[in-house]
Scaffold this active site. Structure first.
Site, PDB file in Angstrom:
ATOM      1  N   MET A   1       0.833  -1.178   0.000  1.00  0.00           N
ATOM      2  CA  MET A   1       0.000   0.000   0.000  1.00  0.00           C
ATOM      3  C   MET A   1       0.877   1.240   0.000  1.00  0.00           C
ATOM      4  O   MET A   1       1.922   1.260   0.608  1.00  0.00           O
ATOM      5  CB  MET A   1      -0.860   0.043   1.250  1.00  0.00           C
ATOM      6  CG  MET A   1      -1.928  -1.002   1.329  1.00  0.00           C
ATOM      7  SD  MET A   1      -3.020  -0.739   2.729  1.00  0.00           S
ATOM      8  CE  MET A   1      -1.921  -0.931   4.106  1.00  0.00           C
ATOM      9  N   CYS A   2       0.394   2.267  -0.652  1.00  0.00           N
ATOM     10  CA  CYS A   2       1.014   3.580  -0.621  1.00  0.00           C
ATOM     11  C   CYS A   2      -0.083   4.583  -0.289  1.00  0.00           C
ATOM     12  O   CYS A   2      -1.262   4.307  -0.455  1.00  0.00           O
ATOM     13  CB  CYS A   2       1.601   3.949  -1.981  1.00  0.00           C
ATOM     14  SG  CYS A   2       2.935   2.875  -2.539  1.00  0.00           S
ATOM     15  N   GLY A   3       0.323   5.739   0.173  1.00  0.00           N
ATOM     16  CA  GLY A   3      -0.621   6.827   0.390  1.00  0.00           C
ATOM     17  C   GLY A   3      -0.473   7.832  -0.733  1.00  0.00           C
ATOM     18  O   GLY A   3       0.643   8.222  -1.068  1.00  0.00           O
ATOM     19  N   ARG A  28       0.247   4.255   5.492  1.00  0.00           N
ATOM     20  CA  ARG A  28       0.147   3.557   4.205  1.00  0.00           C
ATOM     21  C   ARG A  28       1.506   3.275   3.578  1.00  0.00           C
ATOM     22  O   ARG A  28       1.598   2.473   2.662  1.00  0.00           O
ATOM     23  CB  ARG A  28      -0.698   4.382   3.222  1.00  0.00           C
ATOM     24  CG  ARG A  28      -2.101   4.683   3.673  1.00  0.00           C
ATOM     25  CD  ARG A  28      -3.092   3.695   3.260  1.00  0.00           C
ATOM     26  NE  ARG A  28      -3.012   3.407   1.836  1.00  0.00           N
ATOM     27  CZ  ARG A  28      -3.807   2.560   1.234  1.00  0.00           C
ATOM     28  NH1 ARG A  28      -4.730   1.936   1.902  1.00  0.00           N
ATOM     29  NH2 ARG A  28      -3.685   2.318  -0.055  1.00  0.00           N
ATOM     30  N   ASN A 103      -0.376   4.168  -6.455  1.00  0.00           N
ATOM     31  CA  ASN A 103      -0.509   3.035  -5.550  1.00  0.00           C
ATOM     32  C   ASN A 103      -1.156   1.909  -6.337  1.00  0.00           C
ATOM     33  O   ASN A 103      -2.144   2.126  -7.025  1.00  0.00           O
ATOM     34  CB  ASN A 103      -1.396   3.389  -4.348  1.00  0.00           C
ATOM     35  CG  ASN A 103      -1.647   2.183  -3.477  1.00  0.00           C
ATOM     36  OD1 ASN A 103      -0.720   1.520  -3.038  1.00  0.00           O
ATOM     37  ND2 ASN A 103      -2.907   1.880  -3.228  1.00  0.00           N
TER      38      ASN A 103
END
Length: 158
Positions: A1-3, A28, A103
């Site tokens: 996950m990324c923000g 995240r 993401n």
């Protein structure tokens, strides 16, 4: 996950607002953080390995002026934990320069990478998306829409 975070707020300090957005999204991704701003079409980005408060201080935020900003906190799923994969990345294409944060995972990233027809600076599938947009001669909105139709997998992009 990324923000991922994006904002358009003429007359506001969009870099600072993005900083607080990324701070809230820190859970995240903890590998890197970055912010890119657009001021009258000129893109400026600051990104580095580390947590949001490690990457940004008052000086860095003050230098990021504009009406539009995107931000990113990274948790790698594709590409290693190295500076070249920190986002938002700036990609200088044949037609335009694109700032992009992403993401997700593209299952056709290698095929798209081959279709770009040039070497890319990172091992991230995110740069493939940026290259598709930056090299497309259509107006920006159409270039983005066309790139999105070519992606297979799951993605959130700013």
């Amino acid at each position: 996950m990324c923000g991922v975070f994006g904002i358009r707020a003429p007359g506001r300090d969009v870099a600072r607002l993005t900083y607080f957005g990324l701070y809230a999204l820190q859970h995240r991704g903890q590998e890197s953080a970055g912010i890119a701003v657009s001021e009258h079409g000129r893109l400026t980005a600051v990104r580095d390995l580390g947590l949001v408060p490690q990457v940004f201080d008052e000086g860095a935020l003050s230098a990021l002026r504009g009406d539009l900003a995107i931000g990113h906190t990274r948790y790698s799923t594709t590409g290693g934990n190295e500076w070249a994969n920190a986002q938002p990345l700036l990609h200088h294409g044949r037609v335009r320069t694109v700032a992009l944060g992403h993401n997700g995972n593209l299952v056709n990233a290698e095929a798209l990478r081959s279709s770009v027809g040039k070497g890319l600076a990172s091992t991230s599938d995110s740069e493939v998306i940026a290259a598709l947009i930056a090299d497309d001669e259509q107006p920006l909105e159409e270039a983005v829409a066309d790139a999105m139709t070519r992606l297979e997998g799951a993605a959130t992009v700013v």
